[in-house]
Design an enzyme around this catalytic site. Sequence first.
Site: not given
Ligand code: ARG
Ligand code: GLU
Length: 722
Positions: A653, A86, A222
Amino acid sequence: MKSFKHLLVAFFLFVFTIARADEGMWLPLFLQQLNEKQMKGMGMKISAKDIYNINSGSLKDAIVSFGGFCTGEVISSKGLVLTNHHCGFDAIQNHSTLERNYIRDGFWARNLSEEIPNQGLFVTFIVRIEDVTKQALNGVTKTMSESERQSAIDKNIAGLRKDNKRETYQDNFVRPFFEGNQYFLFVTETYRDIRLVGAPPSAIGNFGKDTDNWMWPRHTGDFSMFRIYAGKDNKPAPYSTDNVPYIPKRSLSISLDGVSEGDFTMVFGFPGRTTQYLPSPAVDQIMTVNDPAKIAIRDKALAVIDGFMRKDEQIKIQYAAKYASISNAWKKWQGEVLGLNSTNAVGKKKAYEADFQKRVNTNPQWKTEYGNLLGDMESHYSALKPYGYARDYYTEIVSKIELFTIAAQLNALITAYEKDGENGFKQRLPVTKNALEGLYTEYSPVVDQQLFEALMEMYVKDQDKKYVSPMLIEWLNGDMNGFKKLAAKVYDATPLDDSKATMKMLEKPAAELVAELKNQQVIRLYQDLLKTYQAEVQSKLGEINGNINKLQRTYMQAQMEVMKEKKFYPDANSTLRVTYGKVKGYNPRDAVKFDFYTYLDGVMDKYKPGDYEFDVPEKLRSLFISKDYGQYGSKGKMPVCFIAMNHTTGGNSGSPALDAYGNLIGLNFDRVWEGTMSDINYDPSICRNIMVDIRYVLFIVDKYAGAGHLVKEMKLVHPKKK
Ligand code: ARG
Ligand code: GLU
């Protein structure tokens, strides 16, 4: 009896310190002083110097800020960088076409010449960090107003940045820490020739999509890979075909041994933003006012978009990224409220504050300086409440309606013309065109009109009339009585919801175009929304926030003085941090216990043929059936993800998860839903970060993608088989 009581107290203190051992995002330069002992106690086998050392190579030399929004790490002596799927998604998307769909099918360069450059993408190394608090606060006095204080500091920082010794290819910046009580300088090296090396198909890299996002158990691979290119002298250089793979000072060794429950782990990266030192009324406000308001608005927006995405393939593609991003924060906030409630965060803050106040009252000097602090904060946060709510309403709603985003772009063009005439217009025009082109590719007027209808109703009905645009009220009282009618009239009357018509309009001479734009009903409405917001909300908000910042700074200072036994770490601010904790499952609610590992078996359990979120590529299914896991499997199974108690946030991330020896064992990419409140109040009982096991990453690269040549670049180790 008395000694038993003592024992009990000692025991609770002990448990308390142990439990809190996992909280914190620590500055690498203070690890030796603040954390090393505890880290070793938790099982770490290396020293703080191995992690951060400015005189010889250390682990920090393998960590990069990836594009300023994620973290990456160097994993080969030829500058190979690992980050999340991502995080690399934009790059992957930019190189994808209908014929070569890297999002759907993945991409793997077979050799250096197939690696793809990415304009605008960069990685930044931290060369060294210095405490410059004294210099930054030089001449600052207690009686200064906030703006006087800030300009004195800005001047000091400008001087610091200029005077600080560095090489021509280096840069530096200074950031405030602990609410502006301390300042640190960072010397950096930024490489701007970053090429895409490989990415798995989305069905692996984003397996489970929005349904599984922020959730455990998780089964997502990921990750994506890039390579840093440098000039012939190994120094940063702009993109050139003559550039060569960067030879790093340090690259991470990779452990193939996995982790067991209780093992020490640490995560090294660039966490973005946290607010750990808010007083209880502020936390209460987030839970009861701001999060619910934003969630409610996004509930509506997501329902509208989802309704269209389900019926229309074209809209599904157009709105996929937008939907994912709206839903990402929406889901996080829900977890946040849940976690703050279930761990009684406000109650705990109140108890802490009572203790703070009691200690302050015992010391006459503290009492004069800090005696009213908590009360003052309470009254300022209470003054903030209506404005904070109005801000959330305005920003959430206006940003979800694309026609307003278009209007905002065109309004900037009008402003440029009115301020700087033809010249200003000419400068702004390409920026506007560029932005609009991007906007229109992911825009459907049908979806947008329905968003307008649903969200404008919320804007008018769910907040105090004071903050609502008078023009809109007037329209609603006239012949556009009813939100359906209003939306239909607005969208019927405007050419701006059509990309071709708008782009053609932009070819007109400046004066004519500006006159025409100013007559556009939507632009007039947008201007009135903005004007109302600025006059009724923004100015007041700025004033209250200024006061709050000052109080929070004093509160931070006071806590450090009064709560002497407590170790403090600064809130995240996108600078390099280390966090550590043990691998551990958790207990989210009554009778539910989550294990700490997932396996490929779980991917197959979730498999739904042809599904947009849970399809599994054929090749992966056959590797599962033949159990062809090579050196990456463990006891006949293929590990996929695991969780630990590391305190992470957005920006972490792509951060490396390291074992007790500093070997790479995984790649951080998310947190568990129940624990997303760790941004506000970390609680060791339910806060867990989610990592993809490095063995799954290598298995996909080698066995699935057939890119074993990349694995040959890496250094694989077996620390547990020594
Ligand atoms: N929750 C993670 C973050 O805050 C991953 C986001 C990307 N993945 C998704 N399915 N939208 O960035
Ligand atoms: N998915 C998050 C990011 O893009 C990391 C997850 C979190 O917020 O801990 O940085």
